[in-house]
Scaffold this motif. Structure first.
Motif, PDB file in Angstrom:
ATOM      1  N   GLY A  40       0.764  -1.238   0.000  1.00 17.23           N
ATOM      2  CA  GLY A  40       0.000   0.000   0.000  1.00 17.23           C
ATOM      3  C   GLY A  40       0.787   1.274   0.000  1.00 17.23           C
ATOM      4  N   VAL A  48      -5.442  -1.334   2.705  1.00 11.52           N
ATOM      5  CA  VAL A  48      -5.196  -2.521   1.888  1.00 11.52           C
ATOM      6  C   VAL A  48      -5.984  -3.709   2.439  1.00 11.52           C
ATOM      7  CG1 VAL A  48      -3.444  -4.158   1.065  1.00 11.52           C
ATOM      8  CG2 VAL A  48      -2.943  -1.702   1.103  1.00 11.52           C
ATOM      9  N   LEU A  66      -1.992   0.228  -6.742  1.00 12.69           N
ATOM     10  CA  LEU A  66      -1.808  -1.146  -6.275  1.00 12.69           C
ATOM     11  C   LEU A  66      -1.315  -2.044  -7.406  1.00 12.69           C
ATOM     12  CD1 LEU A  66      -5.005  -1.475  -4.044  1.00 12.69           C
ATOM     13  CD2 LEU A  66      -2.632  -1.201  -3.260  1.00 12.69           C
TER      14      LEU A  66
END
Length: 104
Positions: A40, A48, A66
């Motif tokens: 993250g 996350v 991501l």
């Protein structure tokens, strides 16, 4: 650019998407040996975790972040409901092109 998130999904289709997307992100993260915090960064580990558990759909900027950290194309993380296929393929490009072709 803000890496904000959408609120918890309320619709069934959105909830199913959130769960499947989270499952794919978790699998990719674990395959690369990353912790949630490492994946993250600068997003929080808690964020996350929420994404991976399907409680939160990431915003587009967060999804792009991501995917970049995972070293995959964003489309590899998204299931396709239109074709029934569970992973993006070149066939998706062809189908989209045909959908936009003028009828005549």
């Amino acid at each position: 650019m803000s890496l904000s998130m959408l609120p918890k999904p309320r619709q069934t289709a959105e909830a199913a998407l959130a769960v499947e997307l989270g499952r794919r992100i978790r699998a990719a993260r674990q395959a690369r040996g990353l912790s949630q915090a490492e994946l993250g960064q600068p997003l929080t580990r808690a964020y996350v975790s929420q994404v991976e558990s399907g409680r939160t759909l990431p915003s587009l900027p967060a999804l792009l972040h991501l995917a970049d950290r995972l070293g995959v194309e964003p489309c590899a993380l998204l299931p396709s409901r239109a074709t029934g296929q569970t992973q993006y393929t070149r066939a998706h490009d062809t189908a989209r092109t045909l959908d936009r072709a003028p009828s005549g």
